[in-house]
Enzyme design. Structure first.
Site: not given
Length: 265
Positions: A112, A141, A222
């Site tokens: 992402h 992901d 992230s």
């Protein structure tokens, strides 16, 4: 030495007010030669801009001599897990350094984060490379960045602030094992693995195969690195909106998907 250092300081002051030619790589005090040496890329000593610079340097210092060298100077930076990077205006954390089948430099991170695509800039704002792969959905992901800048090296390091942890391999740890997560936003946080193969709903995007831990995390972490001892575990994907917890994409799936080799030390 006092005379030579004073000459070199005058040259520093001169350079601060000029555009120094790219072919002029550096200058320094040569104690043995009793002079201030200005080094110039081989074959460029007689170019007009270099000659003008050398002439002004001699007028200012009186002790300058030119010497040719075979390469330009460049800054050198290292890719390490947990470090800040940005792409398409999005700030995320680097995961693990890797090499392609052809030996090319890469690092893996969250899908992402790489989904916007485009140019990638490192923690110091300098160009690092380009995104070249992004998965964010049912399959997981994860994403990949090609480190195309010659100023950057890929290292088997994960930031622990102020030190680094050396990545030794990627043996997956079982439920109950300790794990630590590194990301630029909240630093290094530790916990334990509580569940594997978890399916998560990210606001309508269903992601399968994630591992859940009790480590705390924040937006911006992230893509960062999850480690258990010296063993890489996975790439940080997300966490709960309140309280502590973290989700990571297992690393072996990413390496297999892109045919990558983890950089280890």
């Amino acid at each position: 030495m006092a005379v030579l250092n004073a000459s070199k300081n005058r040259l520093d002051a001169l350079a601060a007010g000029l555009t120094v030619p790219q072919a002029v790589t550096d200058w320094y005090v040569d104690v043995i030669g009793n002079s201030v040496v200005v080094e110039v890329l081989r074959g460029h000593t007689l170019t007009q801009e270099v000659r003008r610079f050398i002439s002004k340097a001699r007028d200012r210092t009186g002790t300058v001599r030119a010497a040719e060298v075979d390469s330009l100077m460049r800054p050198e930076y290292n890719v390490a897990g947990g470090a800040y990077y940005s792409v398409g205006g999005k700030a995320c954390s680097a995961g693990f350094s890797a090499r392609g089948a052809d030996g090319s430099k890469k690092f893996v991170t969250a899908g992402h984060c790489t989904r916007p695509g485009g140019m990638v800039y490192g923690y110091n704002g300098t160009f690092l490379g380009k995104t070249n792969g992004s998965v964010f959905g049912k399959r997981g992901d994860y994403g990949k960045v090609d480190v195309t800048s010659g100023n950057w090296s890929v290292k088997p390091w994960v930031n622990t602030w102020p030190d680094v942890r050396i990545v030794q391999g990627f043996q997956a740890r079982p439920v109950g094992a300790s794990v630590c997560r590194s990301g630029w936003k909240s630093g290094r946080r530790c916990g334990e693995i509580v569940a594997k193969n978890r399916t998560v709903n990210y606001g309508g995007v269903i992601v399968e195969g994630l591992t859940n831990t009790t480590a705390c995390s924040s937006p911006g972490d992230s893509g960062g690195a999850h480690m258990s001892g010296g063993q890489a575990q996975g790439i940080h994907s997300g966490g709960p909106s309140s309280g502590c917890g973290a989700l990571f994409q297992p690393l072996n799936e990413i390496l297999n998907a892109y045919n990558l080799r983890l950089v280890v030390g």
